[in-house]
Structure formats: C-alpha cells, structure tokens
Design a protein around this motif. Structure first.
Motif, PDB file in Angstrom:
ATOM      1  N   GLU A  71       0.836  -1.209   0.000  1.00  0.00           N
ATOM      2  CA  GLU A  71       0.000   0.000   0.000  1.00  0.00           C
ATOM      3  C   GLU A  71       0.867   1.253   0.000  1.00  0.00           C
ATOM      4  OE1 GLU A  71      -3.982  -1.698   2.255  1.00  0.00           O
ATOM      5  OE2 GLU A  71      -2.596  -0.424   3.374  1.00  0.00           O
ATOM      6  N   GLN A  72       1.876   1.275   0.842  1.00  0.00           N
ATOM      7  CA  GLN A  72       2.753   2.445   0.898  1.00  0.00           C
ATOM      8  C   GLN A  72       3.520   2.608  -0.403  1.00  0.00           C
ATOM      9  OE1 GLN A  72       5.052   3.272   4.483  1.00  0.00           O
ATOM     10  NE2 GLN A  72       6.859   3.575   3.192  1.00  0.00           N
ATOM     11  N   TYR A  73       4.084   1.524  -0.906  1.00  0.00           N
ATOM     12  CA  TYR A  73       4.870   1.593  -2.141  1.00  0.00           C
ATOM     13  C   TYR A  73       4.044   2.188  -3.286  1.00  0.00           C
ATOM     14  CZ  TYR A  73       7.692   0.328  -6.127  1.00  0.00           C
ATOM     15  OH  TYR A  73       8.432   0.388  -7.282  1.00  0.00           O
ATOM     16  N   TRP A  74       2.786   1.816  -3.355  1.00  0.00           N
ATOM     17  CA  TRP A  74       1.942   2.234  -4.464  1.00  0.00           C
ATOM     18  C   TRP A  74       1.160   3.518  -4.185  1.00  0.00           C
ATOM     19  CZ3 TRP A  74       3.003   0.459  -9.030  1.00  0.00           C
ATOM     20  CH2 TRP A  74       3.642  -0.769  -9.148  1.00  0.00           C
ATOM     21  N   GLY A  75       1.538   4.268  -3.160  1.00  0.00           N
ATOM     22  CA  GLY A  75       0.959   5.593  -2.961  1.00  0.00           C
ATOM     23  C   GLY A  75      -0.131   5.681  -1.925  1.00  0.00           C
ATOM     24  N   GLY A  76      -0.301   4.631  -1.144  1.00  0.00           N
ATOM     25  CA  GLY A  76      -1.303   4.646  -0.080  1.00  0.00           C
ATOM     26  C   GLY A  76      -0.718   5.176   1.213  1.00  0.00           C
ATOM     27  N   PRO A  77      -1.393   4.885   2.314  1.00  0.00           N
ATOM     28  CA  PRO A  77      -0.938   5.372   3.620  1.00  0.00           C
ATOM     29  C   PRO A  77       0.486   4.915   3.944  1.00  0.00           C
ATOM     30  CG  PRO A  77      -3.086   4.302   3.782  1.00  0.00           C
ATOM     31  CD  PRO A  77      -2.582   4.057   2.404  1.00  0.00           C
ATOM     32  N   ARG A  78       1.172   5.707   4.743  1.00  0.00           N
ATOM     33  CA  ARG A  78       2.565   5.413   5.118  1.00  0.00           C
ATOM     34  C   ARG A  78       2.623   4.616   6.431  1.00  0.00           C
ATOM     35  NH1 ARG A  78       6.642   7.891   2.754  1.00  0.00           N
ATOM     36  NH2 ARG A  78       7.786   8.093   4.710  1.00  0.00           N
ATOM     37  N   THR A  79       1.640   3.814   6.663  1.00  0.00           N
ATOM     38  CA  THR A  79       1.562   3.043   7.904  1.00  0.00           C
ATOM     39  C   THR A  79       2.763   2.115   8.062  1.00  0.00           C
ATOM     40  OG1 THR A  79      -0.838   3.122   7.695  1.00  0.00           O
ATOM     41  CG2 THR A  79       0.062   1.554   9.286  1.00  0.00           C
ATOM     42  N   TYR A  80       3.220   1.521   6.984  1.00  0.00           N
ATOM     43  CA  TYR A  80       4.375   0.626   7.089  1.00  0.00           C
ATOM     44  C   TYR A  80       5.574   1.387   7.654  1.00  0.00           C
ATOM     45  CZ  TYR A  80       7.893  -2.865   6.061  1.00  0.00           C
ATOM     46  OH  TYR A  80       8.903  -3.777   6.200  1.00  0.00           O
ATOM     47  N   GLN A  81       5.895   2.495   7.051  1.00  0.00           N
ATOM     48  CA  GLN A  81       7.040   3.310   7.485  1.00  0.00           C
ATOM     49  C   GLN A  81       6.849   3.783   8.927  1.00  0.00           C
ATOM     50  OE1 GLN A  81       9.483   4.514   5.058  1.00  0.00           O
ATOM     51  NE2 GLN A  81      10.654   5.789   6.428  1.00  0.00           N
ATOM     52  N   ASP A  82       5.643   4.193   9.263  1.00  0.00           N
ATOM     53  CA  ASP A  82       5.376   4.704  10.603  1.00  0.00           C
ATOM     54  C   ASP A  82       5.523   3.625  11.672  1.00  0.00           C
ATOM     55  OD1 ASP A  82       4.856   7.140   9.412  1.00  0.00           O
ATOM     56  OD2 ASP A  82       2.666   6.950   9.553  1.00  0.00           O
ATOM     57  N   THR A  83       5.191   2.389  11.344  1.00  0.00           N
ATOM     58  CA  THR A  83       5.225   1.326  12.348  1.00  0.00           C
ATOM     59  C   THR A  83       6.480   0.465  12.290  1.00  0.00           C
ATOM     60  OG1 THR A  83       3.973  -0.162  10.905  1.00  0.00           O
ATOM     61  CG2 THR A  83       2.712   1.170  12.483  1.00  0.00           C
ATOM     62  N   ARG A  84       7.118   0.348  11.114  1.00  0.00           N
ATOM     63  CA  ARG A  84       8.251  -0.562  10.965  1.00  0.00           C
ATOM     64  C   ARG A  84       9.528   0.113  10.496  1.00  0.00           C
ATOM     65  NH1 ARG A  84       7.832  -5.700  11.391  1.00  0.00           N
ATOM     66  NH2 ARG A  84       9.280  -6.149   9.704  1.00  0.00           N
ATOM     67  N   GLY A  85       9.452   1.360  10.111  1.00  0.00           N
ATOM     68  CA  GLY A  85      10.630   2.049   9.604  1.00  0.00           C
ATOM     69  C   GLY A  85      10.831   1.787   8.119  1.00  0.00           C
ATOM     70  N   HIS A  86      12.007   2.129   7.636  1.00  0.00           N
ATOM     71  CA  HIS A  86      12.326   1.948   6.218  1.00  0.00           C
ATOM     72  C   HIS A  86      12.191   0.478   5.847  1.00  0.00           C
ATOM     73  CE1 HIS A  86      14.628   1.717   2.513  1.00  0.00           C
ATOM     74  NE2 HIS A  86      14.420   3.028   2.401  1.00  0.00           N
ATOM     75  N   PRO A  87      11.629   0.177   4.673  1.00  0.00           N
ATOM     76  CA  PRO A  87      11.422  -1.225   4.302  1.00  0.00           C
ATOM     77  C   PRO A  87      12.689  -2.094   4.288  1.00  0.00           C
ATOM     78  CG  PRO A  87      10.153   0.187   2.875  1.00  0.00           C
ATOM     79  CD  PRO A  87      11.013   1.088   3.714  1.00  0.00           C
ATOM     80  N   ARG A  88      13.803  -1.612   3.762  1.00  0.00           N
ATOM     81  CA  ARG A  88      15.054  -2.380   3.714  1.00  0.00           C
ATOM     82  C   ARG A  88      14.799  -3.851   3.390  1.00  0.00           C
ATOM     83  NH1 ARG A  88      16.520   0.257   9.155  1.00  0.00           N
ATOM     84  NH2 ARG A  88      15.536  -1.638   9.832  1.00  0.00           N
ATOM     85  N   LEU A  89      14.173  -4.090   2.268  1.00  0.00           N
ATOM     86  CA  LEU A  89      13.721  -5.438   1.938  1.00  0.00           C
ATOM     87  C   LEU A  89      14.822  -6.485   1.950  1.00  0.00           C
ATOM     88  CD1 LEU A  89      11.141  -4.726  -0.889  1.00  0.00           C
ATOM     89  CD2 LEU A  89      10.736  -5.185   1.531  1.00  0.00           C
ATOM     90  N   ARG A  90      15.945  -6.200   1.341  1.00  0.00           N
ATOM     91  CA  ARG A  90      17.018  -7.209   1.309  1.00  0.00           C
ATOM     92  C   ARG A  90      17.535  -7.502   2.713  1.00  0.00           C
ATOM     93  NH1 ARG A  90      19.382  -9.347  -3.601  1.00  0.00           N
ATOM     94  NH2 ARG A  90      21.181  -9.655  -2.305  1.00  0.00           N
ATOM     95  N   ILE A  91      17.678  -6.493   3.532  1.00  0.00           N
ATOM     96  CA  ILE A  91      18.173  -6.701   4.898  1.00  0.00           C
ATOM     97  C   ILE A  91      17.158  -7.520   5.704  1.00  0.00           C
ATOM     98  CG2 ILE A  91      18.699  -5.527   7.076  1.00  0.00           C
ATOM     99  CD1 ILE A  91      19.904  -3.255   5.339  1.00  0.00           C
ATOM    100  N   ARG A  92      15.884  -7.187   5.585  1.00  0.00           N
ATOM    101  CA  ARG A  92      14.859  -7.906   6.342  1.00  0.00           C
ATOM    102  C   ARG A  92      14.754  -9.365   5.909  1.00  0.00           C
ATOM    103  NH1 ARG A  92      11.652  -4.413   9.469  1.00  0.00           N
ATOM    104  NH2 ARG A  92      11.723  -2.253   8.787  1.00  0.00           N
ATOM    105  N   HIS A  93      15.078  -9.656   4.654  1.00  0.00           N
ATOM    106  CA  HIS A  93      14.970 -11.024   4.149  1.00  0.00           C
ATOM    107  C   HIS A  93      16.291 -11.791   4.203  1.00  0.00           C
ATOM    108  CE1 HIS A  93      11.260  -9.253   2.636  1.00  0.00           C
ATOM    109  NE2 HIS A  93      10.798 -10.475   2.573  1.00  0.00           N
ATOM    110  N   ALA A  94      17.357 -11.133   4.599  1.00  0.00           N
ATOM    111  CA  ALA A  94      18.682 -11.769   4.622  1.00  0.00           C
ATOM    112  C   ALA A  94      18.740 -13.053   5.447  1.00  0.00           C
ATOM    113  CB  ALA A  94      19.744 -10.773   5.100  1.00  0.00           C
ATOM    114  N   PRO A  95      18.014 -13.164   6.561  1.00  0.00           N
ATOM    115  CA  PRO A  95      18.106 -14.402   7.339  1.00  0.00           C
ATOM    116  C   PRO A  95      17.509 -15.628   6.633  1.00  0.00           C
ATOM    117  CG  PRO A  95      17.215 -12.619   8.682  1.00  0.00           C
ATOM    118  CD  PRO A  95      17.258 -12.133   7.269  1.00  0.00           C
ATOM    119  N   TYR A  96      16.782 -15.419   5.554  1.00  0.00           N
ATOM    120  CA  TYR A  96      16.096 -16.508   4.870  1.00  0.00           C
ATOM    121  C   TYR A  96      16.798 -16.817   3.548  1.00  0.00           C
ATOM    122  CZ  TYR A  96      12.773 -14.696   8.179  1.00  0.00           C
ATOM    123  OH  TYR A  96      12.199 -14.221   9.321  1.00  0.00           O
TER     124      TYR A  96
END
Length: 128
Positions: free
Chosen positions: A53-78
């Motif tokens: 939702e945030q990526y496509w122009g919706g509410p910034r709830t993700y950023q507000d609750t989890r911070g910057h997406p950092r997708l590769r870092i968040r998925h690095a353990p997998y």
C-alpha cells in the motif's frame, strides 16, 4: 493531480484481496511456507499489505510502524533461492489474476513484482 496507483486500483480493499489470495497459496505450498517462521501467517500478511500500500501511494503506515522497508536486509536471514522466488511469483501472480485490474495497472504491478522477486534472491539452489 493524478490519482496514485493505490487509488486507481481500489485502495486498501484491492491490496487486502491481493495479499489474502497470495497467502492462501503460500499456506498450501510447504517449501514456500517454510520461509515464514511465524505459525500464523496473519502478521506477515499485514506487513506485506502495508508495504505494498505504501509503495503504491497509499498510507505510510508501514514506514510509521516498521521504519524503512530495507527489503534485502529484512529477508537476509532466509535462503531465497531462484526456486523459492518462482514459487513466490506463481502465487503472487495468481493473486494478481484474481483482481481483474485494468490492463495498464495489471502490467505495471506484474512488472514490479517480478523485479522485486528477482531482487530478493540471495542464495543458490541447494546441491543435491
């Protein structure tokens, strides 16, 4: 002012439908399901929906609750292999199919999802 992709495709309702359909596929795909450590897929579903939702122009709830997406870092353990990427894409693109989006938005979403899935690969296939 031009409406955001988020608004053009129907907002939260559309992204909720997309993510719910995707996780129905994940739940029934044991090799892919193994990448999700939580017993309940609900939290992962919420995180993905809020991110999209945030990526496509919706509410910034993700950023507000989890911070910057950092997708590769968040998925690095997998271990995300090309096979896992393909499984993820199969379910995600099937979910896109279920939305019946206008052609331009459908193509734009698919292009992004393929690029994002390719970007997440961080491991080669296991040698067997």
């Amino acid at each position: 002012m031009t409406a955001s992709f988020y608004d053009r495709v129907g907002g939260e309702q559309t992204f909720r439908a997309l993510v719910d359909r995707f996780y129905q596929g994940v739940a029934n795909d044991p090799p892919l399901r193994a990448l999700y450590p939580e017993e309940d897929l609900g939290p992962a579903s919420d995180r993905l929906r809020l991110f999209l939702e945030q990526y496509w122009g919706g509410p910034r709830t993700y950023q507000d609750t989890r911070g910057h997406p950092r997708l590769r870092i968040r998925h690095a353990p997998y271990r995300v292999t090309p096979t896992q990427r393909d499984r993820w894409l199969r379910h995600m693109l099937a979910a896109v199919d279920s939305l019946d989006l206008p052609a331009a938005e459908d193509a734009e979403l698919r292009e992004y999802l393929v690029r994002a899935a390719d970007f997440m690969v961080n491991a080669l296939e296991a040698e067997g």
